[in-house]
Design a protein around this motif. Structure first.
Motif, PDB file in Angstrom:
ATOM      1  N   ILE A 109       2.650   9.691 -47.889  1.00 16.74           N
ATOM      2  CA  ILE A 109       3.572  10.909 -46.894  1.00 16.74           C
ATOM      3  C   ILE A 109       4.706  10.757 -47.880  1.00 16.74           C
ATOM      4  N   CYS A 168      11.779   3.810 -45.891  1.00 13.87           N
ATOM      5  CA  CYS A 168      12.065   5.093 -45.256  1.00 13.87           C
ATOM      6  C   CYS A 168      13.795   4.934 -45.331  1.00 13.87           C
ATOM      7  N   LYS A 198      11.151  17.356 -43.615  1.00 16.11           N
ATOM      8  CA  LYS A 198       9.646  17.730 -43.595  1.00 16.11           C
ATOM      9  C   LYS A 198       9.251  16.309 -43.093  1.00 16.11           C
ATOM     10  N   GLU A 200      10.741  13.549 -42.101  1.00 17.79           N
ATOM     11  CA  GLU A 200      11.433  13.353 -40.545  1.00 17.79           C
ATOM     12  C   GLU A 200      10.302  13.392 -39.470  1.00 17.79           C
ATOM     13  N   GLU A 201       9.615  14.348 -39.587  1.00 16.43           N
ATOM     14  CA  GLU A 201       8.749  14.974 -39.105  1.00 16.43           C
ATOM     15  C   GLU A 201       7.855  14.364 -39.194  1.00 16.43           C
ATOM     16  N   LYS A 202       7.230  14.327 -40.695  1.00 16.16           N
ATOM     17  CA  LYS A 202       5.641  12.472 -40.901  1.00 16.16           C
ATOM     18  C   LYS A 202       5.799  11.406 -40.388  1.00 16.16           C
ATOM     19  N   TRP A 203       7.030  11.206 -40.820  1.00 18.49           N
ATOM     20  CA  TRP A 203       7.756   9.458 -40.339  1.00 18.49           C
ATOM     21  C   TRP A 203       7.847   9.694 -38.225  1.00 18.49           C
ATOM     22  N   LEU A 204       8.195  10.702 -37.959  1.00 16.08           N
ATOM     23  CA  LEU A 204       7.657   9.846 -36.459  1.00 16.08           C
ATOM     24  C   LEU A 204       5.884  10.036 -36.017  1.00 16.08           C
ATOM     25  N   GLN A 205       5.465  10.728 -36.988  1.00 17.24           N
ATOM     26  CA  GLN A 205       4.026  10.759 -36.754  1.00 17.24           C
ATOM     27  C   GLN A 205       3.087   9.447 -37.545  1.00 17.24           C
ATOM     28  N   PHE A 206       4.066   8.862 -37.903  1.00 21.41           N
ATOM     29  CA  PHE A 206       4.062   6.969 -38.432  1.00 21.41           C
ATOM     30  C   PHE A 206       4.781   5.994 -38.026  1.00 21.41           C
ATOM     31  N   PRO A 208       4.766   5.011 -34.909  1.00 22.42           N
ATOM     32  CA  PRO A 208       3.796   3.894 -33.950  1.00 22.42           C
ATOM     33  C   PRO A 208       3.044   3.261 -34.661  1.00 22.42           C
ATOM     34  N   ARG A 209       2.761   3.404 -36.082  1.00 24.34           N
ATOM     35  CA  ARG A 209       1.772   1.862 -36.222  1.00 24.34           C
ATOM     36  C   ARG A 209       3.206   1.078 -36.783  1.00 24.34           C
TER      37      ARG A 209
END
Length: 385
Positions: A109, A168, A198, A200-206, A208-209
């Motif tokens: 990311i 982050c 951009k 924040e979108e990628k961080w939101l997907q990451f 849950p891990r």
């Protein structure tokens, strides 16, 4: 705890010490008493340690009232403190390794953001002097840039990031600093805002891990804390049993010394019995109750708590009379410690006994009196080995 009362009873029993005989006998007796005092001091410290541990437990476990045999069986399944420490080290190492893997995955990311065509203003620290930004450090408290983040991510000396959320936070700081310092219509502000969205979108997907790892770590820590508490309880339960056994041994030594005292003491005279009876009659209700408890200890048929109590001084054993004698003497001495004269209720002790008492009685005299009432009903029972 019962152990504290047991320790107090040891001290109480030491109040029964006086005898008349040759100097060798007295010295031998004094040495034995001194040894017991030293042992009791050590045991009291250990008792306090056990007591303080259990007082700190927030939720008492009623199952602790089970038998010693069950406790011993339970202890066999509780890891030792050494093993728990080893497990903690392995757990920390495994968690650190998993977090390193998360940060490695987060690196993709970070590369996507830094390789964006608008990332160039944020790649290096702001050239404050070169650009003449004299007010920069007045507005920006903590400067941040991508090269600094990259160096922290790749650090091998232990100074790097420990958690992916730290990375982050710094990535966000890069963009927020740019948006804070630059006007909303400036290119740098617009670029920073777009890249932040951009990211924040990628961080939101990451995310849950990250939360899964944090939940796992929290569960491991909770389990480790429970195991640590169980191990501490097992350790203190074992210590309590050891103390109880040692107290039993001391009780046995005290019984031997008591018998020695009775064998070597002269008999209480009729005059002393009369004065003792007068002194008992003039005690306050609280002290009289303690004196009656002394009688009850050596006479199981005597009911010290009855509404009306008849005490026949002449029917008491020599051991009981000597205990009452020293108990009353200590009470009266406490009342008139500012004066060297005895009042009419005081009992005049023999000079030899008084000297011997002064030699071997320490600061515990008052503790002895206070402990009498608490330990009157205790019966000496040999604890399980």
């Amino acid at each position: 705890m019962d152990l504290v009362n047991a320790s107090n009873e040891v001290v109480t029993n030491l109040g029964e010490r006086t005898m008349e005989g040759n100097a060798a006998q007295q010295d031998d007796y004094k040495n034995k008493v001194d040894e017991l005092f030293t042992k009791v001091d050590e045991l009291e410290q250990r008792v306090n340690e056990v007591e303080q541990f259990y007082l700190k437990l927030k939720e008492p476990n009623t199952s602790r009232n089970g038998s010693i045999t069950k406790d011993k069986e339970k202890e066999k399944h509780i890891p030792s403190m050494k093993k728990l420490q080893q497990d903690a080290s392995r757990r920390e190492a495994a968690a650190a390794k998993r977090m390193q893997e998360l940060m490695r995955q987060f690196g993709s990311i970070f590369r996507q953001i830094t390789q964006h065509k608008w990332a160039w203003p944020f790649m290096q620290p702001v050239d404050v002097e070169g650009l003449g930004l004299h007010d920069y450090y007045q507005i920006i408290d903590r400067p941040m840039d991508f090269s600094t983040i990259k160096n922290q991510m790749e650090a091998k000396d232990g100074t790097g990031y420990k958690h992916v959320r730290e990375i982050c936070s710094d990535v966000r700081l890069v963009f927020k600093n740019a948006m804070k310092y630059n006007d909303g219509k400036s290119d740098v502000h617009v670029m920073a805002k777009a890249l932040l969205e951009k990211f924040e979108e990628k961080w939101l997907q990451f995310l849950p891990r990250v939360t899964e790892e944090e939940k796992r770590r929290e569960e491991e820590e909770a389990e480790a804390q429970i195991n640590m508490q169980l191990a501490q309880e097992a350790t203190h339960a074992k210590l309590a049993r050891e103390i109880n056994n040692e107290l039993y041994d001391i009780d046995m030594h005290i019984e031997e010394l008591r018998e020695m005292v009775v064998r070597n003491c002269r008999h209480i005279s009729t005059m002393e019995k009369r004065k003792l009876g007068i002194a008992l009659a003039n005690l306050c209700p609280e002290d009289l109750s303690k004196a009656l408890d002394i009688v009850a200890q050596n006479n199981l048929n005597f009911r010290a708590t009855a509404e009306e109590v008849e005490l026949d001084i002449n029917a008491q054993s020599e051991s009981t009379l000597w205990r009452l004698k020293f108990f009353v003497k200590d009470i009266l001495k406490g009342r008139c410690k500012s004066s060297n004269k005895d009042d009419n209720n005081n009992i005049t002790p023999l000079n030899a006994a008084n000297k011997h008492e002064n030699n071997i009685v320490s600061k515990r005299k008052r503790e002895i009196c206070d402990a009498l009432a608490k330990t009157a009903k205790r019966r000496k029972k040999k604890p399980p080995s």
